[in-house]
Write a protein that holds these residues in place. Sequence first.
Motif, PDB file in Angstrom:
ATOM      1  N   LEU A  33      -7.314   1.111 -11.525  1.00 27.71           N
ATOM      2  CA  LEU A  33      -8.685   1.419 -11.148  1.00 27.71           C
ATOM      3  C   LEU A  33      -8.873   0.831  -9.760  1.00 27.71           C
ATOM      4  CD1 LEU A  33     -11.606   2.318 -11.578  1.00 27.71           C
ATOM      5  CD2 LEU A  33     -12.000   0.131 -12.755  1.00 27.71           C
ATOM      6  N   VAL A  34      -9.129   1.678  -8.790  1.00 28.50           N
ATOM      7  CA  VAL A  34      -9.236   1.251  -7.397  1.00 28.50           C
ATOM      8  C   VAL A  34     -10.649   1.523  -6.906  1.00 28.50           C
ATOM      9  CG1 VAL A  34      -8.321   1.560  -5.055  1.00 28.50           C
ATOM     10  CG2 VAL A  34      -6.803   1.808  -7.034  1.00 28.50           C
ATOM     11  N   ARG A  35     -11.190   0.560  -6.153  1.00 32.36           N
ATOM     12  CA  ARG A  35     -12.536   0.717  -5.608  1.00 32.36           C
ATOM     13  C   ARG A  35     -12.498   0.484  -4.111  1.00 32.36           C
ATOM     14  NH1 ARG A  35     -16.841  -2.195  -4.101  1.00 32.36           N
ATOM     15  NH2 ARG A  35     -18.871  -1.267  -4.431  1.00 32.36           N
ATOM     16  N   LEU A  36     -13.134   1.400  -3.390  1.00 34.84           N
ATOM     17  CA  LEU A  36     -13.319   1.253  -1.953  1.00 34.84           C
ATOM     18  C   LEU A  36     -14.810   1.134  -1.677  1.00 34.84           C
ATOM     19  CD1 LEU A  36     -10.927   4.034  -0.582  1.00 34.84           C
ATOM     20  CD2 LEU A  36     -10.467   1.593  -0.781  1.00 34.84           C
ATOM     21  N   PRO A  37     -15.251   0.124  -0.918  1.00 36.92           N
ATOM     22  CA  PRO A  37     -16.669   0.016  -0.589  1.00 36.92           C
ATOM     23  C   PRO A  37     -17.092   1.125   0.375  1.00 36.92           C
ATOM     24  CG  PRO A  37     -15.427  -1.796   0.397  1.00 36.92           C
ATOM     25  CD  PRO A  37     -14.467  -0.980  -0.410  1.00 36.92           C
ATOM     26  N   PRO A  38     -18.392   1.310   0.568  1.00 34.77           N
ATOM     27  CA  PRO A  38     -18.875   2.368   1.462  1.00 34.77           C
ATOM     28  C   PRO A  38     -18.208   2.322   2.830  1.00 34.77           C
ATOM     29  CG  PRO A  38     -20.711   1.378   0.302  1.00 34.77           C
ATOM     30  CD  PRO A  38     -19.497   0.552  -0.030  1.00 34.77           C
ATOM     31  N   GLY A  39     -17.744   3.479   3.277  1.00 40.64           N
ATOM     32  CA  GLY A  39     -17.138   3.603   4.595  1.00 40.64           C
ATOM     33  C   GLY A  39     -15.708   3.107   4.715  1.00 40.64           C
ATOM     34  N   ALA A  40     -15.156   2.493   3.669  1.00 37.55           N
ATOM     35  CA  ALA A  40     -13.784   1.967   3.740  1.00 37.55           C
ATOM     36  C   ALA A  40     -12.783   3.119   3.730  1.00 37.55           C
ATOM     37  CB  ALA A  40     -13.515   1.020   2.577  1.00 37.55           C
ATOM     38  N   GLU A  41     -11.621   2.842   4.261  1.00 38.45           N
ATOM     39  CA  GLU A  41     -10.576   3.863   4.330  1.00 38.45           C
ATOM     40  C   GLU A  41      -9.238   3.315   3.861  1.00 38.45           C
ATOM     41  OE1 GLU A  41     -10.287   5.511   8.241  1.00 38.45           O
ATOM     42  OE2 GLU A  41     -12.367   6.175   8.247  1.00 38.45           O
ATOM     43  N   VAL A  42      -8.434   4.204   3.339  1.00 41.57           N
ATOM     44  CA  VAL A  42      -7.021   3.939   3.083  1.00 41.57           C
ATOM     45  C   VAL A  42      -6.311   4.844   4.071  1.00 41.57           C
ATOM     46  CG1 VAL A  42      -5.123   4.115   1.451  1.00 41.57           C
ATOM     47  CG2 VAL A  42      -7.389   3.434   0.648  1.00 41.57           C
ATOM     48  N   GLY A  43      -5.676   4.238   5.059  1.00 40.08           N
ATOM     49  CA  GLY A  43      -5.032   5.009   6.123  1.00 40.08           C
ATOM     50  C   GLY A  43      -3.943   5.919   5.603  1.00 40.08           C
ATOM     51  N   ALA A  44      -3.510   6.806   6.456  1.00 41.68           N
ATOM     52  CA  ALA A  44      -2.457   7.755   6.087  1.00 41.68           C
ATOM     53  C   ALA A  44      -1.230   7.004   5.592  1.00 41.68           C
ATOM     54  CB  ALA A  44      -2.109   8.630   7.282  1.00 41.68           C
ATOM     55  N   HIS A  45      -0.760   7.415   4.437  1.00 40.78           N
ATOM     56  CA  HIS A  45       0.417   6.797   3.838  1.00 40.78           C
ATOM     57  C   HIS A  45       1.139   7.831   2.999  1.00 40.78           C
ATOM     58  CE1 HIS A  45      -2.660   6.462   0.734  1.00 40.78           C
ATOM     59  NE2 HIS A  45      -1.689   6.348  -0.146  1.00 40.78           N
ATOM     60  N   GLN A  46       2.318   7.471   2.540  1.00 41.28           N
ATOM     61  CA  GLN A  46       3.153   8.388   1.784  1.00 41.28           C
ATOM     62  C   GLN A  46       3.795   7.641   0.632  1.00 41.28           C
ATOM     63  OE1 GLN A  46       5.619  10.980   4.147  1.00 41.28           O
ATOM     64  NE2 GLN A  46       7.370  10.618   2.812  1.00 41.28           N
ATOM     65  N   GLU A  47       3.760   8.225  -0.542  1.00 43.52           N
ATOM     66  CA  GLU A  47       4.474   7.695  -1.709  1.00 43.52           C
ATOM     67  C   GLU A  47       5.760   8.492  -1.814  1.00 43.52           C
ATOM     68  OE1 GLU A  47       6.254   6.159  -4.356  1.00 43.52           O
ATOM     69  OE2 GLU A  47       4.301   5.193  -4.296  1.00 43.52           O
ATOM     70  N   ASP A  48       6.889   7.851  -1.593  1.00 42.61           N
ATOM     71  CA  ASP A  48       8.162   8.554  -1.538  1.00 42.61           C
ATOM     72  C   ASP A  48       8.812   8.779  -2.895  1.00 42.61           C
ATOM     73  OD1 ASP A  48       8.219   8.902   1.226  1.00 42.61           O
ATOM     74  OD2 ASP A  48       8.977   6.878   1.524  1.00 42.61           O
ATOM     75  N   VAL A  49       8.406   8.021  -3.923  1.00 40.62           N
ATOM     76  CA  VAL A  49       9.139   8.038  -5.182  1.00 40.62           C
ATOM     77  C   VAL A  49       8.382   8.730  -6.308  1.00 40.62           C
ATOM     78  CG1 VAL A  49      10.225   6.544  -6.908  1.00 40.62           C
ATOM     79  CG2 VAL A  49      10.294   5.904  -4.513  1.00 40.62           C
ATOM     80  N   LEU A  50       7.066   8.599  -6.356  1.00 40.90           N
ATOM     81  CA  LEU A  50       6.303   9.022  -7.529  1.00 40.90           C
ATOM     82  C   LEU A  50       5.225  10.049  -7.220  1.00 40.90           C
ATOM     83  CD1 LEU A  50       5.633   5.434  -8.885  1.00 40.90           C
ATOM     84  CD2 LEU A  50       7.355   7.026  -9.728  1.00 40.90           C
ATOM     85  N   ASP A  51       5.027  10.991  -8.133  1.00 38.67           N
ATOM     86  CA  ASP A  51       3.832  11.820  -8.133  1.00 38.67           C
ATOM     87  C   ASP A  51       2.688  10.946  -8.621  1.00 38.67           C
ATOM     88  OD1 ASP A  51       5.555  13.905  -7.580  1.00 38.67           O
ATOM     89  OD2 ASP A  51       5.126  15.019  -9.409  1.00 38.67           O
ATOM     90  N   VAL A  52       1.479  11.173  -8.096  1.00 39.72           N
ATOM     91  CA  VAL A  52       0.310  10.389  -8.498  1.00 39.72           C
ATOM     92  C   VAL A  52      -0.813  11.347  -8.863  1.00 39.72           C
ATOM     93  CG1 VAL A  52      -1.421   8.707  -7.735  1.00 39.72           C
ATOM     94  CG2 VAL A  52       0.949   8.480  -6.971  1.00 39.72           C
TER      95      VAL A  52
END
Length: 156
Positions: A33-52
Amino acid sequence: MAVLDDLLAAAEPEDRGALWQLAQQGRELDANLVRLPPGAEVGAHQEDVLDVLLVVLAGSGRLTPGQGGPPLTLTPSTVTWLPRTSRRALAAGPDGLAYLTVHRRRPGLAVKPAVFAPEGGEAPCSLDRVCPECGRMSQESAPKYCGECGERFPER
């Protein structure tokens, strides 16, 4: 096991990252369970091993695919599949964003014997590649964001 609405209601406004993780022994899945506060970002990234699988529970935001496609608006009950090797970025809207990620269980980190350089000395330390939030070791040599929970790595 967990009531996600209760976990979200108990979170402080500035809480960011993984609020809960599936941790039962013998499981074949991981969930966060992941929470991001208002306006927060998770920058561009790549998961190489798993489908999510990403399921939006509360708030709003947008998912921007790295392949140049149009951003996907995220609202409660949006479900999206993020195939392995796909690049993506997340941005929370004005009310923040809370989502559940589910994927095949990632193998645990194994402790391996130290590797020494041919000239002697110690092997390089990799602690700067371990996420301070969830403990996952990034495959990137200088990660900016965790591919698992989205937490930003400390500036180097």
